[in-house]
Design an enzyme around this catalytic site. Structure first.
Site, mmCIF file in Angstrom:
data_model
loop_
_atom_site.group_PDB
_atom_site.id
_atom_site.type_symbol
_atom_site.label_atom_id
_atom_site.label_comp_id
_atom_site.label_asym_id
_atom_site.label_seq_id
_atom_site.Cartn_x
_atom_site.Cartn_y
_atom_site.Cartn_z
ATOM 1 N N ARG B 223 0.845 -1.190 0.000
ATOM 2 C CA ARG B 223 0.000 0.000 0.000
ATOM 3 C C ARG B 223 0.881 1.239 0.000
ATOM 4 O O ARG B 223 1.902 1.279 0.690
ATOM 5 C CB ARG B 223 -0.897 0.025 1.256
ATOM 6 C CG ARG B 223 -2.031 -0.991 1.261
ATOM 7 C CD ARG B 223 -3.128 -0.671 0.239
ATOM 8 N NE ARG B 223 -4.243 -1.613 0.287
ATOM 9 C CZ ARG B 223 -4.354 -2.689 -0.485
ATOM 10 N NH1 ARG B 223 -3.418 -2.981 -1.372
ATOM 11 N NH2 ARG B 223 -5.422 -3.472 -0.386
ATOM 12 N N HIS B 271 -0.819 -0.367 -9.997
ATOM 13 C CA HIS B 271 -1.450 -1.292 -9.051
ATOM 14 C C HIS B 271 -1.923 -2.566 -9.756
ATOM 15 O O HIS B 271 -3.121 -2.903 -9.764
ATOM 16 C CB HIS B 271 -2.621 -0.627 -8.303
ATOM 17 C CG HIS B 271 -2.906 -1.299 -6.981
ATOM 18 N ND1 HIS B 271 -3.358 -0.618 -5.867
ATOM 19 C CD2 HIS B 271 -2.789 -2.600 -6.589
ATOM 20 C CE1 HIS B 271 -3.511 -1.482 -4.864
ATOM 21 N NE2 HIS B 271 -3.185 -2.688 -5.284
#
Lengths: 308, 308
Positions: B223, B271
């Protein structure tokens, strides 16, 4: 014991230092040497023909690399002289690294993502089904086996083709020229790890490369002579093939004017996929010399009829 | 059985189609729904707080991803409601691919070779000793373990750090904040696979990243909130760190003006390191629902005190 040592490379001192350490009992001559005819063993990389002709009753010629295409005129050597190639000696792990990187890069489209980064484009590309990303390995010797073993845990469907019949767990194997076209059909990424011999010279020509499916990739890490450069370029230019990762070339260094340098679909490296490691190689050669001195058999002896 | 389904993503139809197929006995409501209070289970990705507040005596909330930082206000949920995250569900293999590629790319200097190709420069770079290329993994859950397992056959020295003590064959493990600085010292390539929690938010700041040796690499695949962007940029700019491979960011999509996009030492992807696979995830959630209905325990239940 008398050794004759010669390398066309620039690291002769590293070899000699390691040889003296590991085989302290040996007399080591360089080339040219008036004593070449008395050598028990020759250790050579890209030797001149004159060196080979000067050898007398040598017990073995050790090639300081895996590919003996670097030894000129193999067929002219006396048939009872063992020509021995390096096996693995640290090259298998390097090759597994290089090819795994190339396969992951193509499968996960990291080149396309690099281009998106250049364009500041945030876009997730659809993932290709791994079950369709068949990796085909040409050559299932020490290096081909190491590559297959490295790729297997990632779950790629694996195929391999070799001259003689071989079995490897988790790999669909095929054998001989009659099965080559069938092997190539469906392979999304072809890895060439064959030795360069009179039979494999120019093997990857336009006809064979055209058996690969639309959008396939080619990775050549064995010898440039296996591939017809212009045939690969035609297939890259007309969109039949999506890309090539090349580490080896017909002429090395690759000439500055060669189209491979700046072709947008070619990734190239200067013959670094698996380099000969001096320490590991000297240890292997010394162990084989001790075997021969004790009258025991060794592996890695080149079969003259096949040239590797 | 009544399910409440919500995703902030664009692929709701794929999820619903798979859920109807695998759990044909369930009634599935979307959100908003007047029947939210009657749901037995909620399946959500980045749900609005209102959805969570509308739930009644739900038996479990399934997060449609591995990181539950996507669920707002976890601490405000009734403590007896199970919050369940996805475990692996096809993500571990993808993560192993992504990180293995990044590690091999940095270790073998393929970026430097790409630059050499651009310059038509044929030059073999000295190989770095692999024994000094220590890969350190932050987080040793399902994904961290998969990454360590994928890297082990390549022979990289491996370290891992985790909040709770863990053992993994071939990996030097350390535990807890008191051992973090010692873990970082000597790590040539740091892989961040920690969950984002109140304790890990901003963990990789200038002080911690400065514990890495000169010329180290950072790979962040968990993250963006774990990393202080400006601190990383300072260390890249002043040559303390050699590069970063980033797949996750504080704000996604990464804003067009962010310096990461065009920093020469940053490789970024949008991502994609490990995406949620609908089929695998629905199969896992359905199996867990059947366990709960039968009164059996399940794994992947978030520990509220740690937030993951």
């Amino acid at each position: 014991m008398r050794l004759l040592f010669y390398t066309a490379g620039s690291n002769a001192e590293s070899w000699l230092e390691a040889l003296r350490r590991v085989l302290p009992e040996a007399h080591i001559d360089g080339w040219p040497s008036a004593l070449a005819g008395e050598a028990d063993y020759a250790l050579v990389w890209k030797p001149p023909v004159e060196l080979l002709r000067a050898l007398g009753q040598v017990k073995a010629i050790f090639n300081l690399g895996a590919g003996v295409d670097s030894v000129p005129d193999v067929f002219a050597l006396p048939p009872d002289v063992r020509l021995v190639r390096l096996e693995d000696a640290g090259m298998a792990e390097q090759m597994a690294e290089y090819v795994s990187h190339a396969v992951l890069r193509r499968y996960r489209e990291f080149d396309a993502y690099a281009e998106q980064q250049r364009l500041s484009e945030w876009r997730q590309r659809p993932r290709r089904p791994k079950s369709e990303f068949i990796v085909g390995i040409l050559g299932l010797g020490v290096l081909g086996t190491a590559v297959a073993t490295a790729l297997a845990p990632f779950g790629f469907p694996l195929r391999a083709w070799s001259r003689t019949h071989k079995l490897l767990s988790g790999v669909a194997t095929s054998t001989g020229m009659s099965e080559l076209d069938g092997f190539l059909a469906g392979v999304r990424l072809l890895v060439c790890l064959l030795p360069l011999t009179s039979q494999t010279q120019g093997l990857l020509d336009r006809a064979r490369l055209s058996r690969l499916p639309q959008g396939a990739y080619v990775v050549n890490v064995s010898r440039g002579g296996l591939l017809i450069d212009d045939d690969l370029l035609v297939l890259l230019d007309n969109d039949r093939l999506a890309g090539a990762t090349l580490d080896v070339f017909r002429d090395e260094p690759l000439p500055p004017e060669h189209r491979f340098w700046h072709h947008p679909r070619v990734t190239l490296t200067p013959h670094v996929s698996a380099v000969t490691l001096v320490e590991e190689s000297v240890a292997q050669i010394a162990a084989k010399i001790r075997c021969l001195e004790a009258g025991r058999p060794i592996t890695g002896v080149v079969g003259r009829e096949y040239g590797y």
